[in-house]
Design an enzyme around this catalytic site. Structure first.
Site, mmCIF file in Angstrom:
data_model
loop_
_atom_site.group_PDB
_atom_site.id
_atom_site.type_symbol
_atom_site.label_atom_id
_atom_site.label_comp_id
_atom_site.label_asym_id
_atom_site.label_seq_id
_atom_site.Cartn_x
_atom_site.Cartn_y
_atom_site.Cartn_z
ATOM 1 N N GLU A 55 -47.042 -4.640 -38.653
ATOM 2 C CA GLU A 55 -47.590 -3.330 -39.037
ATOM 3 C C GLU A 55 -47.341 -3.186 -40.536
ATOM 4 O OE1 GLU A 55 -45.513 -0.182 -36.916
ATOM 5 O OE2 GLU A 55 -46.138 -0.953 -34.960
ATOM 6 N N GLU B 32 -39.821 -3.667 -31.486
ATOM 7 C CA GLU B 32 -38.736 -2.786 -31.928
ATOM 8 C C GLU B 32 -37.729 -2.493 -30.816
ATOM 9 O OE1 GLU B 32 -40.324 0.620 -34.006
ATOM 10 O OE2 GLU B 32 -41.220 -0.627 -35.566
#
Ligand SMILES: *[C@@H]1O[C@H](CO)[C@@H](O)[C@H](O)[C@H]1NC(C)=O
Ligand SMILES: *[C@@H]1O[C@H](CO)[C@@H](O)[C@H](O)[C@H]1NC(C)=O
Ligand SMILES: *[C@@H]1O[C@H](CO)[C@@H](O)[C@H](O)[C@H]1NC(C)=O
Ligand SMILES: *[C@@H]1O[C@H](CO)[C@@H](O)[C@H](O)[C@H]1NC(C)=O
Ligand SMILES: *[C@@H]1O[C@H](CO)[C@@H](O)[C@H](O)[C@H]1NC(C)=O
Ligand SMILES: *[C@@H]1O[C@H](CO)[C@@H](O)[C@H](O)[C@H]1NC(C)=O
Ligand SMILES: *[C@@H]1O[C@H](CO)[C@@H](O)[C@H](O)[C@H]1NC(C)=O
Ligand SMILES: *[C@@H]1O[C@H](CO)[C@@H](O)[C@H](O)[C@H]1NC(C)=O
Length: 556
Positions: free
Chosen positions: A270, A167
């Site tokens: 995730e 990220e």
């Protein structure tokens, strides 16, 4: 037992005979040595660190400022292994590890249990641990840190992938992408040089198609114009929380369409939204994720998270750990995931021999939603930066080990002062959006600071007091008479060179006694631990524009 998946694949074999099978990528799919397709059926495995950065609407989790290495602590690893086995996972994802610690016990036992590890080789510290979104660079200190981690884990047979970032790019911050891609390129070259088959990946925050699609394509594109995968990741991870409660399979139609033609492997790095059924997630998305048509596009995923992890988006976590660290209490989320993972059987097509090889298209062109140049920064060159540091007339020198904030503010101040004179901070900066990288952009922050100090000192007629910076600078008596700029030009003779980096192990791994192995911003146990502050170099770009910042430091 639960350990053996229904397909009789991978875990059964690994649980009986020791050696875990190697996983490699053919085209967009993953295969084990025996030619069977490999799917990640995993769980995130990282205790939550302290958060210093406030969560935003685009990133519910702030970046942590501390971490505990989950693979170095034998006691907690032994405590958790039975629960990982009960979940039936074949992979865990650790986000931050300390390469100076010993991971033999935990990695060995995970391997014996048929569990691969996927690791993010960043520590989330802005100055010395991960690529800093606010002031991105792919620099020698970072590359050394990444290489140290890869070198420390190279001996284990169950490292599936190294993620060069998690990220880092956001939908309105895409300019770090060239630095992340350069990291993938250089780490990939290093892995090849040590004959490692571990994959190189990146784990992305989810977002609108006009951000996510170019992001994925950019990380797997050819930046050289010759259909080369040299700077392409092997594995794109998407942190996807779209599925809520008992949603239906159409939930993923959008993202399936976006990745339908992707050229390398992709998976959910995730998953597991807490929004619809907090604390009692039903995990029915696994049925969709591990069956057709998703298996044509994705290679599985990892549930978030084994350890408790809370954010504005909910309290994730499948277990609680007692305060003395000895007891694990699984919750209903855990039990539900055991049931759902127990239902998973892996499809085994296409076969390895019929999977097409990847082609590597040109990188996406830049536009208002995708601002990342396809011109990548060079491979950070330790020898060139060390040559320069040694040749500089005024060097940063400090007695404190906690100098990250200091380095940042000194660079700000010195660049501000230099802007009013005839010096320049341009060589220490770089821009991922234009693809223009200063000569020293690939050097560590200390060399950058010494370079700025030296210019200031030289602009002031080499008066000793102009190299003081409140006691943080020292005149280098051994420096040649040349200017800082001339030294930079001669030491960094091939400013855009791309090459295979090498790594020589410095210190042997510390042994991790039972119960230790924790590393945090205050423990001072490694280099990265001295850099807990974020946004250190945030104002660099502004200051380097020549704006005179208020003098935080009195030059005496
Ligand atoms: C690894 O396995 C050995 C032998 O069974 C055991 O003594 C040790 O405690 C285990 N360690 C971990 C971290 O599971
Ligand atoms: C960063 O980390 C590396 C490797 O641990 C260490 O050698 C170096 O001193 C650290 N600090 C800086 C500013 O690069
Ligand atoms: C990106 O957007 C978020 C909210 O959408 C905002 O908080 C943040 O400041 C923005 N970042 C930049 C670099 O514009
Ligand atoms: C920018 O280009 C990408 C393709 O690379 C596209 O998906 C995206 O929609 C474009 N953004 C805008 C604002 O046009
Ligand atoms: C999902 O379905 C199960 C079984 O029908 C039910 O018990 C549960 O309450 C549902 N969860 C949500 C969030 O709707
Ligand atoms: C786990 O801890 C949380 C927060 O302390 C608590 O609310 C929850 O009931 C605990 N769950 C279990 C299964 O012990
Ligand atoms: C500033 O630099 C320019 C070009 O390098 C040079 O011509 C000029 O003389 C310098 N001025 C001062 C005051 O040093
Ligand atoms: C390091 O210095 C910064 C700023 O001076 C300070 O906020 C931080 O607490 C210090 N950290 C340690 C571990 O001393």
């Amino acid at each position: 037992m639960l350990l053996v998946s229904k397909g009789g694949f991978l875990l059964g074999a690994a649980a009986t005979v020791g050696a875990i099978s190697k996983v490699t990528r053919t085209g967009r799919y993953l295969y084990t040595d025996d030619g069977n397709r490999f799917f990640v059926k995993g769980v995130a495995y990282q205790p939550q660190g302290k958060r210093t950065v406030v969560a935003s609407s685009t990133n519910a989790f702030g970046e942590p400022s501390t971490f505990t290495d989950p693979l170095a602590d034998s006691a907690s690893c032994a405590r958790d292994l039975p629960f990982l086995k009960q979940l039936g996972v074949n992979a865990i994802r650790a986000y931050s590890v300390d390469s100076t610690l010993n991971h033999d016990d935990c990695m060995g036992n995970l391997s014996a249990a048929g569990i691969y590890t996927m690791r993010v080789i960043q520590h989330f510290y802005s100055l010395n641990g991960s690529i800093d979104r606010a002031s991105p660079a792919w620099s020698t200190n970072l590359q050394d840190e990444y290489l140290a981690t890869v070198a420390a884990f190279a001996k284990y047979d169950n490292v599936l992938a190294y993620n060069v970032g998690n990220e880092v790019m956001l939908n309105n911050a895409t300019d770090p992408a060239p630095f992340v891609k350069a990291a993938a390129r250089d780490i990939k070259a290093y892995l090849t040089s040590i004959s490692s088959s571990a994959l190189v990946g990146y784990a992305a925050i989810d977002g609108a198609a006009d951000f996510l699609v170019p992001l994925a394509n950019y990380l797997s594109c050819d930046s050289s114009g010759s259909n080369s995968g040299a700077s392409a990741i092997d594995l794109f991870g998407l942190n996807n929380y779209e599925w809520c409660g008992n949603d239906s399979s159409t939930t993923y139609d959008g993202v399936n369409g976006e990745f339908a033609g992707y050229n390398v492997a992709a998976y959910f790095s995730e998953f597991g939204s807490e929004t619809c059924d907090p604390g009692v997630r039903v995990w029915t998305e696994t049925g969709t994720l591990f069956s057709s048509p998703m298996t044509n596009i994705w290679s599985g995923g990892l549930a978030f998270s084994y350890f408790p992890a809370s954010s504005a988006a909910g309290n994730f976590g499948l277990v609680n750990i007692s305060s003395d660290g000895t007891t694990v209490t699984p919750n209903q989320d855990f039990n539900n995931l055991v049931s759902q993972y127990g239902e998973v059987s892996f499809v085994n097509s296409p076969s390895m021999s019929s999977a097409s090889a990847s082609s590597f298209p040109a990188c996406p062109t830049t536009n208002s939603s995708w601002a990342a140049s396809s011109t990548l920064p060079p491979t950070p060159n330790d020898a060139a930066c060390a040559c320069l540091e040694n040749a500089l007339s005024c060097q940063f020198q400090t007695t404190t080990s906690n100098y990250s904030a200091l380095v940042g503010s000194l660079i700000d101040t010195a660049c501000g002062l230099l802007g009013a004179l005839n010096g320049t901070c341009d060589p220490i900066g770089g821009s991922g959006s234009t693809g223009v990288y200063g000569l020293l952009d690939m050097c560590d922050p200390i060399t950058k600071l010494s370079f700025v100090f030296s210019q200031y000192y030289e602009q002031n007629g080499r008066t000793a007091s102009a190299c003081s910076f409140q006691g943080n600078g020292a005149v280098n008596a051994n420096a040649p008479a040349e200017t800082a700029l001339a030294a930079a030009t001669s030491c960094i003779a091939s400013p855009s060179a791309v090459f295979t980096p090498s790594f020589s192990a410095a210190a042997p791994a510390k042994s991790s006694s039972s119960g230790s192995g924790s590393s945090s911003g205050s423990s001072g146990s490694n280099g990265a631990a001295s850099f807990p502050s974020s946004n250190v170099l945030l104002s660099l770009a502004l200051v380097c524009g020549g704006i005179l910042s208020s003098a935080l430091w009195t030059l005496t």
